[in-house]
Design an enzyme around this catalytic site. Structure first.
Site, short mmCIF file in Angstrom:
data_model
loop_
_atom_site.label_atom_id
_atom_site.label_comp_id
_atom_site.label_asym_id
_atom_site.label_seq_id
_atom_site.Cartn_x
_atom_site.Cartn_y
_atom_site.Cartn_z
N SER A 93 -17.27 -49.78 -15.99
CA SER A 93 -16.87 -49.75 -17.27
C SER A 93 -17.71 -50.23 -17.79
CB SER A 93 -16.07 -51.26 -16.61
OG SER A 93 -14.82 -51.75 -17.88
N TYR A 137 -13.30 -58.71 -12.95
CA TYR A 137 -13.37 -57.08 -13.24
C TYR A 137 -15.26 -56.87 -13.65
CZ TYR A 137 -12.00 -53.20 -15.53
OH TYR A 137 -11.54 -51.13 -16.55
P1 NAD Z 1 -4.02 -46.70 -14.71
O1 NAD Z 1 -3.49 -47.77 -14.58
O2 NAD Z 1 -3.44 -45.43 -15.34
O3 NAD Z 1 -4.16 -46.25 -12.59
C1 NAD Z 1 -5.01 -46.40 -11.96
C2 NAD Z 1 -4.30 -45.61 -11.42
O4 NAD Z 1 -4.62 -46.70 -10.16
C3 NAD Z 1 -2.51 -45.57 -10.72
O5 NAD Z 1 -2.48 -44.21 -10.08
C4 NAD Z 1 -2.98 -46.81 -9.87
O6 NAD Z 1 -1.48 -46.20 -8.82
C5 NAD Z 1 -4.14 -46.36 -8.71
N1 NAD Z 1 -4.37 -47.66 -7.80
C6 NAD Z 1 -4.31 -49.13 -8.17
N2 NAD Z 1 -4.69 -49.77 -6.78
C7 NAD Z 1 -4.47 -48.80 -5.64
C8 NAD Z 1 -5.37 -48.40 -4.27
N3 NAD Z 1 -5.24 -49.88 -4.45
N4 NAD Z 1 -5.45 -47.93 -4.04
C9 NAD Z 1 -5.05 -46.17 -4.67
N5 NAD Z 1 -4.85 -46.52 -6.01
C10 NAD Z 1 -4.74 -47.86 -6.44
O7 NAD Z 1 -5.61 -46.79 -15.14
P2 NAD Z 1 -6.66 -46.41 -15.90
O8 NAD Z 1 -7.14 -47.13 -17.47
O9 NAD Z 1 -6.57 -45.18 -15.73
O10 NAD Z 1 -7.93 -47.53 -14.91
C11 NAD Z 1 -8.39 -46.19 -14.18
C12 NAD Z 1 -9.80 -46.67 -13.99
O11 NAD Z 1 -11.08 -47.34 -14.97
C13 NAD Z 1 -9.96 -47.98 -13.38
O12 NAD Z 1 -10.54 -48.41 -12.37
C14 NAD Z 1 -10.41 -49.06 -14.90
O13 NAD Z 1 -11.20 -50.33 -13.81
C15 NAD Z 1 -11.65 -48.13 -15.02
N6 NAD Z 1 -12.06 -48.13 -17.13
C16 NAD Z 1 -10.59 -48.64 -17.42
C17 NAD Z 1 -11.01 -48.11 -18.63
C18 NAD Z 1 -8.95 -48.39 -19.31
O14 NAD Z 1 -9.57 -48.75 -21.03
N7 NAD Z 1 -8.52 -47.57 -19.80
C19 NAD Z 1 -11.62 -49.08 -19.23
C20 NAD Z 1 -12.35 -48.86 -17.99
C21 NAD Z 1 -12.62 -48.44 -16.99
#
Ligand code: NAD
Length: 266
Positions: free
Chosen positions: A148, A161
């Site tokens: 991130s 985080y």
């Molecule tokens: P999201 O909530 O849309 O998807 C996350 C997925 O992870 C979900 O399907 C959930 O069921 C799964 N998950 C959660 N805990 C789990 C576990 N213990 N084992 C297996 N699966 C699990 O979120 P997203 O925004 O797509 O985030 C995905 C990644 O991107 C994360 O690592 C997040 O930190 C990172 N990220 C997101 C953003 C943002 O702005 N959305 C920015 C930077 C980084």
């Protein structure tokens, strides 16, 4: 033809958001893709969508913090698809709170999902990437960790985080060094804010904690430091992952790639 054609990929947290689009992008490039997620119905739905387009895909029930589930899920994928070339360690959640109110249980849960999950999935994947083929050379592979902008910067309310996302840089750089002789490359992709369920949940929470409106959370906190006031998209992140997986040599390894509309420049 993409160099991904015929490769096998596991994407964790791919039932939703960024991971789902990465799974789609790798499948479009010709990979067989395992959608590993806590949410098995969601994972199976994504797999069914990909299979309907002619891709090879499967849903895998996996809690990335559960050592046995990670090992068993990885073995199932290797058995079904005949090997493993790409791991995208993407599963993640967000819990916001100021440090003085941050529950220890929440802290441990955050580090477990983001850091233990990255470690466990990597450890399960590497023997398959390191395994020598008939020519005596390792199969090789690529590991991409979902970092991130918070792998490089801090924001209030996000102690766990920010700590976890910084930690991924260390794991990735160590793997870049250890994996090189086996043809394994490693990167951290670092998105800015992407409108997924993870972010939508934070908007009212941050508004409450910071005492500002939800519109201000979006315009000031989330997009205020971008060059154009635009959210990063799941497609932006998925295309970056594809580029890194397709890149042919270790000229690029151990790097972090910030995809954030200029929010963070390194
Ligand atoms: P999201 O909530 O849309 O998807 C996350 C997925 O992870 C979900 O399907 C959930 O069921 C799964 N998950 C959660 N805990 C789990 C576990 N213990 N084992 C297996 N699966 C699990 O979120 P997203 O925004 O797509 O985030 C995905 C990644 O991107 C994360 O690592 C997040 O930190 C990172 N990220 C997101 C953003 C943002 O702005 N959305 C920015 C930077 C980084």
């Amino acid at each position: 033809m993409s160099s991904i054609e015929g490769k096998v990929a596991i994407v964790t947290g791919a039932a939703s958001g960024i991971g789902r689009e990465i799974a789609r992008e790798l499948a479009r490039a010709g990979a067989a893709v395992a959608i590993a997620d806590l949410n098995i119905d969601g994972a199976n739905a994504v797999a069914a969508e990909l299979v309907a387009t002619g891709a090879r895909a499967m849903g895998i029930a996996m809690d990335v913090t559960d050592e046995d589930a990670v090992n068993a899920g990885t073995a199932t994928v290797v058995e079904a698809f005949g090997g493993l070339d790409v791991l995208v360690s993407n599963a993640g959640i967000q819990i916001v709170n100021p440090i003085e109110h941050y529950a220890y249980a929440d802290w441990k849960k955050m580090l477990a999902i983001h850091l233990d999950g990255a470690f466990l999935t990597t450890r399960a994947a590497l023997p398959h990437m390191y395994r020598a083929g008939a020519d005596g050379r390792s199969r090789g592979g690529v590991v991409v960790y979902m970092g991130s902008v918070h792998s490089h910067q801090a924001s209030p309310l996000k102690s766990a985080y920010v700590t976890a996302k910084h930690g991924l840089l260390g794991l990735s750089r160590t793997l870049a060094k250890e994996g090189a002789k086996h043809g394994v490359r490693s990167h951290v992709v670092c998105p800015g804010f992407v409108r997924t369920p993870l972010v939508d949940k934070q908007i009212p929470e941050q508004a409450r904690e910071l005492g500002i409106s939800e519109d201000e959370v979006v315009s000031r906190i989330m997009l205020g430091n971008t060059v154009d006031g635009i959210f990063t998209t799941v497609e932006d992140v998925a295309q970056t992952v594809r580029f890194l997986v397709e890149f042919p040599t270790a000229a690029l390894t151990g790097q972090s790639f910030v995809v954030s509309h200029g929010w963070h420049m390194q």
